[in-house]
Design a protein around this motif. Structure first.
Motif, PDB file in Angstrom:
ATOM      1  N   ILE A 138      39.461  26.559  44.694  1.00 42.07           N
ATOM      2  CA  ILE A 138      38.444  27.217  45.534  1.00 42.07           C
ATOM      3  C   ILE A 138      39.114  28.048  46.630  1.00 42.07           C
ATOM      4  O   ILE A 138      38.694  29.169  46.927  1.00 42.07           O
ATOM      5  CB  ILE A 138      37.472  26.173  46.138  1.00 42.07           C
ATOM      6  N   SER A 139      40.195  27.506  47.202  1.00 38.68           N
ATOM      7  CA  SER A 139      40.874  28.244  48.284  1.00 38.68           C
ATOM      8  C   SER A 139      41.407  29.588  47.784  1.00 38.68           C
ATOM      9  O   SER A 139      41.452  30.561  48.530  1.00 38.68           O
ATOM     10  CB  SER A 139      41.989  27.401  48.890  1.00 38.68           C
ATOM     11  N   LYS A 140      41.809  29.627  46.513  1.00 36.30           N
ATOM     12  CA  LYS A 140      42.335  30.892  45.954  1.00 36.30           C
ATOM     13  C   LYS A 140      41.226  31.951  45.888  1.00 36.30           C
ATOM     14  O   LYS A 140      41.458  33.130  46.157  1.00 36.30           O
ATOM     15  CB  LYS A 140      42.909  30.659  44.550  1.00 36.30           C
ATOM     16  N   TYR A 141      40.026  31.516  45.493  1.00 35.31           N
ATOM     17  CA  TYR A 141      38.902  32.461  45.428  1.00 35.31           C
ATOM     18  C   TYR A 141      38.530  32.940  46.838  1.00 35.31           C
ATOM     19  O   TYR A 141      38.228  34.115  47.044  1.00 35.31           O
ATOM     20  CB  TYR A 141      37.693  31.806  44.748  1.00 35.31           C
ATOM     21  N   LEU A 142      38.576  31.998  47.787  1.00 33.01           N
ATOM     22  CA  LEU A 142      38.246  32.392  49.164  1.00 33.01           C
ATOM     23  C   LEU A 142      39.331  33.314  49.731  1.00 33.01           C
ATOM     24  O   LEU A 142      39.043  34.200  50.543  1.00 33.01           O
ATOM     25  CB  LEU A 142      38.079  31.146  50.047  1.00 33.01           C
ATOM     26  N   SER A 143      40.556  33.093  49.279  1.00 34.07           N
ATOM     27  CA  SER A 143      41.647  33.959  49.749  1.00 34.07           C
ATOM     28  C   SER A 143      41.422  35.412  49.322  1.00 34.07           C
ATOM     29  O   SER A 143      41.809  36.336  50.041  1.00 34.07           O
ATOM     30  CB  SER A 143      42.997  33.474  49.208  1.00 34.07           C
ATOM     31  N   ALA A 169      33.095  47.578  46.823  1.00 33.18           N
ATOM     32  CA  ALA A 169      34.514  47.190  46.853  1.00 33.18           C
ATOM     33  C   ALA A 169      34.662  45.684  46.662  1.00 33.18           C
ATOM     34  O   ALA A 169      35.485  45.223  45.872  1.00 33.18           O
ATOM     35  CB  ALA A 169      35.140  47.615  48.182  1.00 33.18           C
ATOM     36  N   PHE A 170      33.833  44.900  47.380  1.00 32.98           N
ATOM     37  CA  PHE A 170      33.937  43.442  47.265  1.00 32.98           C
ATOM     38  C   PHE A 170      33.455  42.949  45.900  1.00 32.98           C
ATOM     39  O   PHE A 170      33.988  41.978  45.371  1.00 32.98           O
ATOM     40  CB  PHE A 170      33.202  42.747  48.430  1.00 32.98           C
ATOM     41  N   THR A 171      32.461  43.654  45.343  1.00 36.06           N
ATOM     42  CA  THR A 171      32.049  43.306  43.976  1.00 36.06           C
ATOM     43  C   THR A 171      33.234  43.536  43.037  1.00 36.06           C
ATOM     44  O   THR A 171      33.548  42.692  42.192  1.00 36.06           O
ATOM     45  CB  THR A 171      30.851  44.174  43.532  1.00 36.06           C
ATOM     46  N   GLY A 172      33.897  44.666  43.225  1.00 36.26           N
ATOM     47  CA  GLY A 172      35.049  45.013  42.383  1.00 36.26           C
ATOM     48  C   GLY A 172      36.136  43.951  42.451  1.00 36.26           C
ATOM     49  O   GLY A 172      36.597  43.456  41.423  1.00 36.26           O
ATOM     50  N   ILE A 173      36.521  43.562  43.686  1.00 30.85           N
ATOM     51  CA  ILE A 173      37.638  42.605  43.801  1.00 30.85           C
ATOM     52  C   ILE A 173      37.243  41.214  43.301  1.00 30.85           C
ATOM     53  O   ILE A 173      38.048  40.514  42.698  1.00 30.85           O
ATOM     54  CB  ILE A 173      38.246  42.527  45.234  1.00 30.85           C
ATOM     55  N   MET A 174      35.996  40.831  43.553  1.00 28.12           N
ATOM     56  CA  MET A 174      35.589  39.488  43.110  1.00 28.12           C
ATOM     57  C   MET A 174      35.485  39.429  41.587  1.00 28.12           C
ATOM     58  O   MET A 174      35.931  38.455  40.969  1.00 28.12           O
ATOM     59  CB  MET A 174      34.247  39.084  43.750  1.00 28.12           C
ATOM     60  N   VAL A 175      34.907  40.472  40.986  1.00 34.51           N
ATOM     61  CA  VAL A 175      34.769  40.471  39.522  1.00 34.51           C
ATOM     62  C   VAL A 175      36.152  40.528  38.874  1.00 34.51           C
ATOM     63  O   VAL A 175      36.457  39.772  37.949  1.00 34.51           O
ATOM     64  CB  VAL A 175      33.870  41.647  39.052  1.00 34.51           C
ATOM     65  N   MET A 176      37.003  41.414  39.414  1.00 44.97           N
ATOM     66  CA  MET A 176      38.343  41.552  38.850  1.00 44.97           C
ATOM     67  C   MET A 176      39.104  40.214  38.896  1.00 44.97           C
ATOM     68  O   MET A 176      39.674  39.773  37.902  1.00 44.97           O
ATOM     69  CB  MET A 176      39.116  42.625  39.622  1.00 44.97           C
ATOM     70  N   ASN A 177      39.079  39.566  40.054  1.00 47.97           N
ATOM     71  CA  ASN A 177      39.830  38.317  40.183  1.00 47.97           C
ATOM     72  C   ASN A 177      39.126  37.136  39.507  1.00 47.97           C
ATOM     73  O   ASN A 177      39.772  36.145  39.176  1.00 47.97           O
ATOM     74  CB  ASN A 177      40.130  38.031  41.654  1.00 47.97           C
ATOM     75  N   SER A 178      37.810  37.270  39.319  1.00 51.65           N
ATOM     76  CA  SER A 178      37.098  36.214  38.586  1.00 51.65           C
ATOM     77  C   SER A 178      37.452  36.272  37.105  1.00 51.65           C
ATOM     78  O   SER A 178      37.320  35.274  36.396  1.00 51.65           O
ATOM     79  CB  SER A 178      35.586  36.345  38.770  1.00 51.65           C
ATOM     80  N   ILE A 179      37.875  37.413  36.652  1.00 50.39           N
ATOM     81  CA  ILE A 179      38.360  37.490  35.263  1.00 50.39           C
ATOM     82  C   ILE A 179      39.812  36.993  35.238  1.00 50.39           C
ATOM     83  O   ILE A 179      40.224  36.271  34.344  1.00 50.39           O
ATOM     84  CB  ILE A 179      38.283  38.945  34.727  1.00 50.39           C
ATOM     85  N   GLY A 182      24.066  38.827  43.916  1.00 50.43           N
ATOM     86  CA  GLY A 182      23.706  37.642  43.133  1.00 50.43           C
ATOM     87  C   GLY A 182      24.516  37.577  41.852  1.00 50.43           C
ATOM     88  O   GLY A 182      25.068  36.521  41.512  1.00 50.43           O
ATOM     89  N   GLY A 183      24.614  38.697  41.178  1.00 49.28           N
ATOM     90  CA  GLY A 183      25.362  38.762  39.919  1.00 49.28           C
ATOM     91  C   GLY A 183      26.825  38.418  40.146  1.00 49.28           C
ATOM     92  O   GLY A 183      27.428  37.629  39.406  1.00 49.28           O
ATOM     93  N   THR A 241      31.359  34.795  39.842  1.00 52.32           N
ATOM     94  CA  THR A 241      32.491  34.166  40.544  1.00 52.32           C
ATOM     95  C   THR A 241      32.415  32.644  40.434  1.00 52.32           C
ATOM     96  O   THR A 241      33.426  31.970  40.207  1.00 52.32           O
ATOM     97  CB  THR A 241      32.513  34.596  42.029  1.00 52.32           C
ATOM     98  N   LEU A 242      31.211  32.117  40.591  1.00 51.76           N
ATOM     99  CA  LEU A 242      31.006  30.668  40.504  1.00 51.76           C
ATOM    100  C   LEU A 242      31.395  30.157  39.109  1.00 51.76           C
ATOM    101  O   LEU A 242      32.097  29.143  38.982  1.00 51.76           O
ATOM    102  CB  LEU A 242      29.536  30.348  40.793  1.00 51.76           C
ATOM    103  N   GLY A 243      30.933  30.868  38.093  1.00 48.85           N
ATOM    104  CA  GLY A 243      31.260  30.493  36.709  1.00 48.85           C
ATOM    105  C   GLY A 243      32.759  30.526  36.482  1.00 48.85           C
ATOM    106  O   GLY A 243      33.341  29.607  35.896  1.00 48.85           O
ATOM    107  N   SER A 244      33.388  31.572  37.013  1.00 48.47           N
ATOM    108  CA  SER A 244      34.835  31.715  36.878  1.00 48.47           C
ATOM    109  C   SER A 244      35.550  30.571  37.596  1.00 48.47           C
ATOM    110  O   SER A 244      36.521  30.005  37.087  1.00 48.47           O
ATOM    111  CB  SER A 244      35.253  33.069  37.474  1.00 48.47           C
ATOM    112  N   CYS A 245      35.058  30.232  38.776  1.00 41.90           N
ATOM    113  CA  CYS A 245      35.681  29.172  39.581  1.00 41.90           C
ATOM    114  C   CYS A 245      35.593  27.826  38.857  1.00 41.90           C
ATOM    115  O   CYS A 245      36.576  27.071  38.815  1.00 41.90           O
ATOM    116  CB  CYS A 245      34.985  29.119  40.943  1.00 41.90           C
TER     117      CYS A 245
END
Lengths: 219, 289
Positions: A78-83, A122-132, A197-198, A203-207
């Motif tokens: 979880i800390s990695k996603y928050l990072s 931008a935040f959607t981009g980084i979260m989706v990218m790192n969630s993959i 929301g999406g 991100t939650l699913g990825s986590c």
């Protein structure tokens, strides 16, 4: 948890020093794409910080020490996603500081404005990218997942550039209107709710997947 | 006697190595040495205890608690020192300490400062600038600064000069004066354990060969040195690991009567040190071949 996020930032003190220079180079390189430059820069800087943190973790063999501390694997994941959010915010701060400096000195670099719409994208981009990326990272480790992060970066980065090129966008409002226009009958608030929301669900699913993978890892 | 750590029927299989149904226990208030040559399963066992590796089967309890179900609670009470440095090289001693200290409920800053002073560790120096000995001392300072009840050490003294090794052993000796604590000390440098260990567990090729008090172990074994002709008698079967040369043989035995018989036949019997015991046990197959 906060200490783990601070750790992720602290271990790349040196890289942070180069963020300003990185933003300058990217700003000059992306002048032609207008509003998309901000999003591209945030994605690029965040990618750099995620990769550098992974590299330091790998070099130190940090999984061994982290998993020997009274710390659950869930907390580590979880800390990695928050990072990633922290890296994104650092990139925005760096960009703001850079914009301020550029406005103060007589240099002709076109600054892409920071707007709520840009920030959201931008935040959607980084979260989706790192969630993959992160499920692969937590399953296979840094070294084996490097190629995936590299491909993702290029897909997201140049994909966005291509998208903005196709849309021929110059102003932030125009960009959002174009995007929202594609989703007929949807206003800005609805658009952002769906976007946020999406991203959150993704991100939650990825986590959850990352936690499952990391729980099975051996060091 | 209360056990601080219990391992029962532990199994772990890798493509090229198997930890085969090992069982042992660590009594509270003692230093237990875990010996065996490189690749015999010491680090694998420690990693299984720390849940860094997943066991195939078996049971591990620390402080009477299952090591996975109560992992956080247990790790709050364990201090660890590994054979390699796993700290972030770019961070200073102080920064690394801050990250680690925040995880422990019973972190004792005063204690840490006292060890830092005793070890002469510079707080503002980067980890990568520390010598191997200083890195081990830093690990030890961390391990000793949260009132750990069990210290798990995997080859902490390998690669250290005798002075630093001696300092570390002295510290461990002081730690164990508190009878509620226990130390599990894995090493192939058995002379360290000659000095401080109370119990010895020997592992070889993934199996526990013995788990005994050091005094009992040394007492029950003898080194026999004699002419080669003595190997032609039926006493040979009592020998563990035979080293032959053109001048005679050297072997270990735990059969007191056989040792006496060898002496009567002209051999010499000596008390072994842990290194002798480890070497002869691991040489067993070749020697008897």
């Amino acid at each position: 948890m906060l200490n783990l996020i601070l750790k992720d930032i602290l271990i790349q003190k040196k890289t942070l020093g180069f963020v300003g220079l990185y933003i300058l180079i990217l700003s000059i390189a992306f002048q032609s794409i207008g509003a998309g430059a901000f999003i591209g820069i945030i994605i690029a800087v965040t990618y750099q910080l995620v990769v550098t943190a992974g590299s330091h973790e790998d070099k130190a063999g940090a999984d061994i020490i982290m998993n020997s501390l009274p710390l659950s694997r869930r907390e580590i994941v979880i800390s990695k996603y928050l990072s990633v959010i922290a890296y994104g915010l650092l990139a925005v701060l760096g960009y703001m500081a850079f914009s301020l400096v550029i406005n103060l000195i007589p240099i002709s670099v076109k600054i892409s404005p920071i707007t709520p719409e840009n920030m959201a994208l931008a935040f959607t981009g980084i979260m989706v990218m790192n969630s993959i990326y992160y499920p692969v990272y937590f399953k296979a480790g840094y070294v084996k997942s490097r190629i995936i992060s590299f491909i993702l970066y290029f897909v997201f980065f140049f994909g966005l550039m291509a998208l903005f090129g196709v849309m021929n966008i110059n102003g932030t409002g125009a960009m959002l209107n174009t995007v929202t226009g594609l989703l007929s009958g949807m206003n800005k608030v609805q658009f952002f709710l769906i976007l946020t929301g999406g991203t959150l669900i993704f991100t939650l699913g990825s986590c959850i997947l990352s936690i499952k993978f990391y729980n099975g890892r051996e060091f | 006697m209360e056990n601080i750590l219990e391992v029962r029927n532990l199994n772990k299989t890798f493509p090229d190595f198997t930890l085969n149904n090992i069982s042992f226990a660590l009594p509270k208030g003692f230093i237990t040495g875990f010996i065996g040559p490189n690749g015999s399963g010491k680090t694998t066992t420690i990693k299984l205890i720390m849940n860094l590796l997943k066991k195939d089967s078996g049971e591990i309890t620390v402080f009477g608690l299952d090591h996975i179900r109560h992992e956080k609670e247990i790790k709050n009470r364990i201090g660890f020192v590994y054979d390699e440095n796993h700290f972030y090289e770019e961070l200073t001693v102080e920064e690394m300490k801050r990250i680690i200290a925040s995880r422990y409920i019973k972190w004792d800053e005063k204690q840490f400062k006292s060890y830092i002073k005793e070890f002469g560790l510079p707080l503002n120096r980067k980890i990568k600038e520390l010598s191997r000995g200083m890195k081990v001392k830093f690990s030890l300072a961390i391990a000793l600064s949260h009132h750990a009840d069990l210290l798990i050490m995997d080859e902490p003294t390998s690669g250290l000069d005798p002075v630093v090794r001696s300092e570390i052993l002295d510290i461990l000796y002081n730690v164990i004066q508190d009878e509620n604590k226990g130390v599990f000390f894995s090493t192939h440098i058995t002379s360290d354990l000659d000095r401080i260990a109370d119990y010895i567990i020997m592992i070889y090729q993934g199996e526990i060969l013995f788990n005994k008090s050091k005094d009992e172990l040394v007492e029950e074994h003898s080194i026999i040195k004699g002419p080669l002709c003595l190997l032609d008698t039926n006493l040979r079967s009592s020998l563990i690991g035979i080293r032959k040369s053109k001048y005679g043989f050297e072997a270990l035995t735990k059969d007191r009567e056989a040792a006496n018989a060898f002496v009567k036949a002209g051999a010499v019997a000596e008390k072994p040190v842990l290194e002798d015991i480890m070497l002869f046990y691991t040489r067993k197959e070749n020697g008897n071949a």
